[in-house]
Scaffold this motif. Structure first.
Motif, PDB file in Angstrom:
ATOM      1  N   TYR A  47       0.836  -1.201   0.000  1.00 32.75           N
ATOM      2  CA  TYR A  47       0.000   0.000   0.000  1.00 32.75           C
ATOM      3  C   TYR A  47       0.870   1.250   0.000  1.00 32.75           C
ATOM      4  O   TYR A  47       1.998   1.234   0.489  1.00 32.75           O
ATOM      5  CB  TYR A  47      -0.911   0.026   1.232  1.00 32.75           C
ATOM      6  N   PRO A  48       0.337   2.381  -0.496  1.00 28.53           N
ATOM      7  CA  PRO A  48       1.093   3.632  -0.407  1.00 28.53           C
ATOM      8  C   PRO A  48       1.311   4.008   1.065  1.00 28.53           C
ATOM      9  O   PRO A  48       0.475   3.693   1.922  1.00 28.53           O
ATOM     10  CB  PRO A  48       0.177   4.659  -1.083  1.00 28.53           C
ATOM     11  N   PRO A  49       2.415   4.697   1.378  1.00 32.41           N
ATOM     12  CA  PRO A  49       2.657   5.143   2.756  1.00 32.41           C
ATOM     13  C   PRO A  49       1.531   6.064   3.230  1.00 32.41           C
ATOM     14  O   PRO A  49       0.960   6.817   2.434  1.00 32.41           O
ATOM     15  CB  PRO A  49       3.972   5.908   2.681  1.00 32.41           C
ATOM     16  N   VAL A  50       1.232   5.989   4.522  1.00 37.15           N
ATOM     17  CA  VAL A  50       0.172   6.809   5.124  1.00 37.15           C
ATOM     18  C   VAL A  50       0.776   7.653   6.232  1.00 37.15           C
ATOM     19  O   VAL A  50       1.551   7.155   7.054  1.00 37.15           O
ATOM     20  CB  VAL A  50      -0.962   5.920   5.691  1.00 37.15           C
ATOM     21  N   GLN A  51       0.401   8.936   6.251  1.00 34.84           N
ATOM     22  CA  GLN A  51       0.836   9.847   7.308  1.00 34.84           C
ATOM     23  C   GLN A  51      -0.156   9.790   8.462  1.00 34.84           C
ATOM     24  O   GLN A  51      -1.351  10.033   8.260  1.00 34.84           O
ATOM     25  CB  GLN A  51       0.935  11.281   6.768  1.00 34.84           C
ATOM     26  N   TYR A  52       0.335   9.455   9.643  1.00 36.50           N
ATOM     27  CA  TYR A  52      -0.480   9.491  10.856  1.00 36.50           C
ATOM     28  C   TYR A  52      -0.044  10.720  11.650  1.00 36.50           C
ATOM     29  O   TYR A  52       1.123  10.854  12.014  1.00 36.50           O
ATOM     30  CB  TYR A  52      -0.301   8.206  11.672  1.00 36.50           C
TER      31      TYR A  52
END
Length: 124
Positions: A47-52
């Motif tokens: 999956y594409p990276p996700v910013q938390y």
């Protein structure tokens, strides 16, 4: 409470979480919804990276609880928010794992944004 036994990230489904290290800004139109230098980047499998983003760095006055919920066998139960703007904002655009599984405990107290509904700029 989690609805099922958690799956543990591993070679077949890796998950890593690390500090993003740069400023991250989330906007809907001209409205800044979040602005932080404390974001975490979660990388999961293909999956594409996700910013938390820490909830403390989000304009919480713009968040409206949603009835939407989803389940991830690697992260747990997700709760959603819509973004409430006077001119209308995107529904179910923000999610949070309020009690994430131990393997991703670092994302507790953080939210993420659907990038097709909110402009998330890394290195803003």
């Amino acid at each position: 409470m989690p609805t099922q036994e958690p799956k543990i990230p591993g070679p077949d489904h890796p998950i890593t979480i690390e500090p993003t290290g740069v400023r991250v800004v989330a906007r809907v139109g001209t409205h800044v919804v979040a602005d932080t230098t404390r974001a975490l980047t979660l990388r999961e499998a293909n999956y594409p990276p996700v910013q938390y983003i820490p909830l403390d760095d989000v304009d919480q006055t713009l968040l409206m609880d949603s009835a939407a919920q989803t389940y991830c066998p690697y992260k747990g139960d997700a709760s959603y928010y819509s973004i409430a703007l006077a001119e209308g904002g995107p529904a179910d655009a923000v999610w949070s794992y309020r009690e994430p599984y131990d393997s991703v405990a670092a994302i507790a107290g953080h939210v993420a944004f659907y990038t097709d509904r909110v402009d998330v700029v890394v290195g803003a």
